[in-house]
Write an enzyme that holds these catalytic residues in place. Structure first.
Site: not given
Ligand code: NAD
Length: 332
Positions: A7, A11, A33, A35, A59, A124-125, A147, A202, A270
């Site tokens: 992944g 972000f 990833d 994608l 995947d 998280d959460e 989620y 929003p 929500r």
């Molecule tokens: P994001 O949605 O920006 O990125 C997720 C990435 O995973 C993407 O690049 C997507 O292409 C890839 N992906 C999705 N399904 C896939 C699969 N089956 N196989 C391979 N790749 C796959 O998410 P993020 O915000 O970067 O979050 C990353 C992790 O951190 C997640 O586990 C999320 O739950 C956790 N997290 C996020 C936050 C936040 O505030 N963003 C906070 C705490 C924890």
């Protein structure tokens, strides 16, 4: 170290890969990833030519693909997930597949892992809403949407592989992240980019929901520390220590983009919207971590980044995004 980051085109993952290559010049990184709409090769355009970095399109639910990508790595850091609460309310299937079955595959799947790579996972959460005080790692889990429920499932499954098969797992549970390269469905980049376009923001319900904001680079430093110094089988909370009501965050974004408060558009809340999240970070602080980016300046840096990277976010807000946005906020 040679690391498999899954992944990594999202972000936090892309920020983490950039952090690694900068902080550990001898490390090598494979990014696996799928994608999805949230994965974006442009997030790592600046490291594409780096000989220490390689990309695999695949995947995490595909056992063969994971096995091949994980060959000879010292550790796996999993960011691959479906991550948007609102989408989990209408299309939960993919959340269960990636956030639970994907973790199952990464942990070793059906075969008892022979030579498991240590793994760090981000969840998280999972504690759910908390009215007072902060959730510690020992607190019971009360995930309240598909989620966070799927994240809790993946979390417990990963720990079960530690307990039964000795797969060396460490879990991090962080609060809400913000920073560069965040897909613009999430509140900070959505509101910043809407404000830049003079479009309405929003805002759910009464806007009084509280989130503890963590700058993404502080989270990356924490994950890096846990990966190298964390104890196997342990959970580490990572909180920014800066709690803000959504309405306050919204007004701050409007101030930083020099837009009027009249752009705020209250919309129906929500369903099951958790009121407040707060995690207790004492344990990771004892490992030597503390957030280094104060909220106010980090938010300012983030807003400036979106102002200066319109060519990054503008294409993301067309096509599928527009259709989703209409469904999500059109009649609210
Ligand atoms: P994001 O949605 O920006 O990125 C997720 C990435 O995973 C993407 O690049 C997507 O292409 C890839 N992906 C999705 N399904 C896939 C699969 N089956 N196989 C391979 N790749 C796959 O998410 P993020 O915000 O970067 O979050 C990353 C992790 O951190 C997640 O586990 C999320 O739950 C956790 N997290 C996020 C936050 C936040 O505030 N963003 C906070 C705490 C924890």
């Amino acid at each position: 170290m040679k690391l498999l980051v899954t992944g990594g085109a999202g972000f936090i993952g892309s920020n983490f890969i950039r952090h690694l290559l900068h902080a550990h010049p001898d490390d090598r990184v494979v990014n696996l990833d799928k994608l999805t709409y949230a994965g974006n090769p442009a997030n790592l355009a600046d490291v594409e030519g780096d000989p220490r970095y390689s990309f695999v399109h695949g995947d995490i639910c595909d056992a063969k693909c994971v096995r091949d990508a994980a060959r000879n790595v010292d550790a796996v850091v999993n960011f691959a997930a479906c991550t948007h609460v609102d989408r989990s309310l209408v299309e939960p299937d993919e959340f269960l597949r990636t956030d639970v079955s994907g973790v199952f595959t990464l942990a070793g799947g059906r075969a008892r892992p022979q030579d498991p790579a240590p793994a760090a996972r981000q969840h998280d959460e999972v504690y759910g809403s908390i009215a007072h005080g902060s959730s510690t790692e020992q607190d019971p889990l009360h995930p309240s949407n598909p989620y966070s429920a799927s994240k809790a499932g993946g979390d417990l499954l990963a720990l079960s592989y530690w307990h039964t098969h000795g797969v060396p797992v460490v879990i991090t549970r962080s609060s809400n992240n913000f920073g560069p390269y965040q897909y613009p469905e999430k509140v900070v980049p959505l509101f910043v980019t809407n404000a830049l376009d003079h479009a309405p923001l929003p805002l759910y319900g009464d806007g009084r929901n509280v989130r503890d904001w963590l700058y993404v680079l502080d989270n990356c430093a924490a994950i890096d520390l846990v990966l190298r110094r964390g104890r196997d089988g342990e959970i580490y909370n990572i909180g920014g220590g800066h709690e803000v009501e959504n309405i306050v965050l919204t007004r701050e974004i409007l101030r930083l983009t020099a837009r009027p408060d009249t752009l705020i558009r209250p919309v129906a809340d929500r369903p099951g919207h958790d009121r407040r999240y707060s995690v207790d970070s004492t344990k990771i602080r004892q490992l030597g971590w503390a957030p280094r980016h104060p909220f106010a300046s980090a938010l300012e840096t983030t807003v400036r980044w979106y102002q200066e990277h319109e060519t990054w976010w503008r294409p993301l807000k067309s096509g599928e995004f527009r259709a989703w946005y209409e469904r999500q906020y059109g009649n609210r």
